[in-house]
Design a protein around this motif. Structure first.
Motif, PDB file in Angstrom:
ATOM      1  N   PRO A   1     -62.599  57.200 110.021  1.00 45.11           N
ATOM      2  CA  PRO A   1     -62.604  56.985 108.552  1.00 45.11           C
ATOM      3  C   PRO A   1     -61.710  57.948 107.812  1.00 45.11           C
ATOM      4  N   PHE A   2     -61.651  59.231 109.190  1.00 43.36           N
ATOM      5  CA  PHE A   2     -60.647  60.315 108.658  1.00 43.36           C
ATOM      6  C   PHE A   2     -59.055  60.174 108.952  1.00 43.36           C
ATOM      7  N   ALA A   3     -58.711  59.845 109.844  1.00 41.62           N
ATOM      8  CA  ALA A   3     -57.321  59.558 109.725  1.00 41.62           C
ATOM      9  C   ALA A   3     -56.980  58.283 107.997  1.00 41.62           C
ATOM     10  N   ALA A   4     -58.298  57.182 107.899  1.00 44.25           N
ATOM     11  CA  ALA A   4     -57.459  56.240 106.679  1.00 44.25           C
ATOM     12  C   ALA A   4     -57.724  57.011 105.313  1.00 44.25           C
ATOM     13  N   ASP A   5     -58.818  58.220 105.482  1.00 42.69           N
ATOM     14  CA  ASP A   5     -58.960  58.640 104.466  1.00 42.69           C
ATOM     15  C   ASP A   5     -57.969  59.909 104.399  1.00 42.69           C
ATOM     16  N   THR A   6     -57.392  60.102 105.273  1.00 49.77           N
ATOM     17  CA  THR A   6     -56.077  61.392 104.572  1.00 49.77           C
ATOM     18  C   THR A   6     -55.120  60.875 104.729  1.00 49.77           C
ATOM     19  N   THR A   7     -54.846  59.341 104.829  1.00 42.93           N
ATOM     20  CA  THR A   7     -53.983  58.567 104.591  1.00 42.93           C
ATOM     21  C   THR A   7     -53.847  58.041 103.079  1.00 42.93           C
ATOM     22  N   LEU A   8     -55.019  57.586 102.404  1.00 40.23           N
ATOM     23  CA  LEU A   8     -55.224  57.065 101.145  1.00 40.23           C
ATOM     24  C   LEU A   8     -55.119  58.938 100.442  1.00 40.23           C
ATOM     25  N   LEU A   9     -55.071  59.982 100.513  1.00 42.74           N
ATOM     26  CA  LEU A   9     -55.054  61.038 100.073  1.00 42.74           C
ATOM     27  C   LEU A   9     -54.144  61.226  99.423  1.00 42.74           C
ATOM     28  N   SER A  10     -52.595  61.267  99.624  1.00 42.42           N
ATOM     29  CA  SER A  10     -51.325  60.984  98.952  1.00 42.42           C
ATOM     30  C   SER A  10     -51.589  59.511  97.675  1.00 42.42           C
ATOM     31  N   GLU A  11     -51.684  58.866  97.982  1.00 39.81           N
ATOM     32  CA  GLU A  11     -52.028  57.403  97.646  1.00 39.81           C
ATOM     33  C   GLU A  11     -52.954  57.682  95.578  1.00 39.81           C
ATOM     34  N   VAL A  12     -53.823  58.109  96.091  1.00 35.93           N
ATOM     35  CA  VAL A  12     -54.674  59.221  95.161  1.00 35.93           C
ATOM     36  C   VAL A  12     -54.368  60.231  94.132  1.00 35.93           C
ATOM     37  N   THR A  13     -53.949  60.642  95.348  1.00 36.73           N
ATOM     38  CA  THR A  13     -52.599  62.403  94.188  1.00 36.73           C
ATOM     39  C   THR A  13     -52.212  61.841  93.856  1.00 36.73           C
ATOM     40  N   ALA A  14     -51.285  60.912  93.932  1.00 36.32           N
ATOM     41  CA  ALA A  14     -50.469  60.210  92.941  1.00 36.32           C
ATOM     42  C   ALA A  14     -51.036  59.476  91.602  1.00 36.32           C
ATOM     43  N   ALA A  15     -51.352  58.691  91.595  1.00 33.74           N
ATOM     44  CA  ALA A  15     -52.424  57.905  90.797  1.00 33.74           C
ATOM     45  C   ALA A  15     -53.624  58.896  90.197  1.00 33.74           C
ATOM     46  N   VAL A  16     -53.619  59.970  89.971  1.00 34.17           N
ATOM     47  CA  VAL A  16     -54.801  60.613  89.060  1.00 34.17           C
ATOM     48  C   VAL A  16     -53.333  61.677  89.012  1.00 34.17           C
ATOM     49  N   LYS A  17     -52.037  61.885  89.135  1.00 39.95           N
ATOM     50  CA  LYS A  17     -51.931  62.616  88.671  1.00 39.95           C
ATOM     51  C   LYS A  17     -50.654  62.623  88.031  1.00 39.95           C
ATOM     52  N   THR A  18     -50.684  60.767  87.615  1.00 37.86           N
ATOM     53  CA  THR A  18     -49.898  60.170  86.490  1.00 37.86           C
ATOM     54  C   THR A  18     -51.238  59.627  84.980  1.00 37.86           C
ATOM     55  N   ALA A  19     -52.198  59.092  85.607  1.00 39.56           N
ATOM     56  CA  ALA A  19     -53.157  59.530  85.168  1.00 39.56           C
ATOM     57  C   ALA A  19     -53.547  60.482  84.189  1.00 39.56           C
ATOM     58  N   GLY A  20     -53.347  61.915  84.819  1.00 37.29           N
ATOM     59  CA  GLY A  20     -52.689  63.495  83.926  1.00 37.29           C
ATOM     60  C   GLY A  20     -52.021  63.740  82.596  1.00 37.29           C
ATOM     61  N   LEU A  21     -50.813  62.805  83.298  1.00 37.77           N
ATOM     62  CA  LEU A  21     -50.019  62.572  82.092  1.00 37.77           C
ATOM     63  C   LEU A  21     -50.318  61.977  81.007  1.00 37.77           C
ATOM     64  N   THR A  22     -50.688  61.223  80.801  1.00 40.12           N
ATOM     65  CA  THR A  22     -51.821  60.710  79.879  1.00 40.12           C
ATOM     66  C   THR A  22     -52.959  61.844  78.700  1.00 40.12           C
ATOM     67  N   LEU A  23     -53.658  62.482  79.450  1.00 35.63           N
ATOM     68  CA  LEU A  23     -54.228  63.107  79.261  1.00 35.63           C
ATOM     69  C   LEU A  23     -53.937  64.485  78.459  1.00 35.63           C
ATOM     70  N   ARG A  24     -52.726  64.534  78.900  1.00 36.06           N
ATOM     71  CA  ARG A  24     -51.498  66.067  79.202  1.00 36.06           C
ATOM     72  C   ARG A  24     -51.266  65.461  77.204  1.00 36.06           C
ATOM     73  N   GLU A  25     -50.140  64.283  77.525  1.00 39.41           N
ATOM     74  CA  GLU A  25     -50.046  63.666  76.264  1.00 39.41           C
ATOM     75  C   GLU A  25     -50.551  63.942  74.675  1.00 39.41           C
ATOM     76  N   ARG A  26     -52.391  63.928  75.074  1.00 39.64           N
ATOM     77  CA  ARG A  26     -52.892  63.281  74.063  1.00 39.64           C
ATOM     78  C   ARG A  26     -53.560  65.224  73.480  1.00 39.64           C
ATOM     79  N   HIS A  27     -53.760  66.312  74.521  1.00 46.22           N
ATOM     80  CA  HIS A  27     -53.886  67.316  74.184  1.00 46.22           C
ATOM     81  C   HIS A  27     -52.945  67.596  72.886  1.00 46.22           C
ATOM     82  N   THR A  28     -53.732  68.524  71.999  1.00 43.02           N
ATOM     83  CA  THR A  28     -53.131  69.658  70.857  1.00 43.02           C
ATOM     84  C   THR A  28     -53.911  70.994  70.600  1.00 43.02           C
ATOM     85  N   PRO A  29     -53.230  71.717  70.580  1.00 43.58           N
ATOM     86  CA  PRO A  29     -53.542  72.667  70.790  1.00 43.58           C
ATOM     87  C   PRO A  29     -54.792  73.325  69.472  1.00 43.58           C
ATOM     88  N   HIS A  30     -55.069  72.519  68.732  1.00 46.89           N
ATOM     89  CA  HIS A  30     -56.279  72.128  67.905  1.00 46.89           C
ATOM     90  C   HIS A  30     -57.914  71.734  67.990  1.00 46.89           C
TER      91      HIS A  30
END
Length: 270
Positions: free
Chosen positions: A6-35
């Protein structure tokens, strides 16, 4: 199955999850306003839901595809134990209230929970580009740097924090928060009261602050930070001192050197 698999599988999975979360973060950043966006409660809530929907549109399917057979915890404000198996506990806009008010304390989080224990997490801060990650048994990291909790041993020197988990908590919970802040102001150095929980817990994991507690069981605000703090060498329990899991009704994450003292201050209030 060996524990290594399980540890090895989770470690392998981490890079894929990180990429997905970073991509989603772009969407949230685009929606941010300073007001601030929205004046009435109805308008603010609509902005919050719009943020959630926009991020989930690009995050949900990649995570479910990355871990075949995993399930999705639908209600981000829900608490309590999950059924057995693997569940994604995601907050598409952790600190959503800050986001819609033009502030900077918000993130996208995704945590894989296996049999009510977090085993993999990614917390991405789109405004700074920082990414906090942890895999159970593999340590916690900020970008490529290992994290380590504070070495403090004196609660009187500790910077601690708490906050409410959701709007509209019951009055007893609000009173417990107030009483706990008073108690920790007397026994500690400084208390930060802010939301969201994850944005305080990354500081505990990084050794910048020394403890965080919460009188709530909202999973999405705790699972990521619980894994980060524990993998950075911290102690994570409920306020009775028992090991924390998603079924626990309250929460304390602290540097080992002050955990017992913090528990002594907080447990009578629990």
């Amino acid at each position: 199955m060996s524990t290594a698999m399980p540890f090895a599988a989770d470690t392998t999975l981490l890079s894929e999850v990180t990429a997905a979360v970073k991509t989603a973060g772009l969407t949230l950043r685009e929606r941010h306003t300073p007001h601030a966006r929205g004046v009435s409660l109805e308008e603010v809530v609509a902005e919050i839901h719009a943020n959630d929907d926009a991020v989930l549109d690009v995050l949900r399917e990649p995570l479910l595809r990355a871990r075949r057979g995993s399930q999705w915890a639908e209600d981000e404000l829900a608490g309590g134990a999950l059924p057995s198996g693997e569940w994604w506990v995601v907050d598409p806009a952790e600190g959503n209230i800050n986001h819609v008010h033009g502030m900077e304390d918000w993130a996208v989080t995704a945590t894989l929970v296996r049999d009510n224990q977090p085993v993999l997490t990614v917390v991405h801060l789109p405004l700074t580009g920082d990414t906090y990650t942890a895999v159970a048994g593999g340590g916690a990291r900020l970008n490529d740097r290992p994290l380590k909790v504070s070495g403090k041993t004196d609660l009187g020197a500790a910077l601690t924090g708490t906050g409410q988990a959701r709007p509209g908590e019951d009055e007893r919970t609000f009173r417990r928060i107030g009483d706990s802040v008073t108690a920790m102001l007397i026994n500690g150095l400084v208390v930060r009261v802010s939301v969201p929980a994850t944005m305080q817990l990354i500081h505990v994991a990084a050794g910048r602050t020394d403890a965080f507690w919460q009188f709530s069981d909202v999973r999405s605000g705790l699972v990521a930070g619980a894994l980060l703090v524990s993998e950075a060498g911290g102690t994570v329990t409920d306020l009775a001192g028992e090991p924390w899991n998603t079924g626990s009704r309250d929460f304390l994450a602290a540097a080992p050197g002050i955990h017992t003292a913090a528990l002594k201050v907080l447990s009578p209030i629990a």
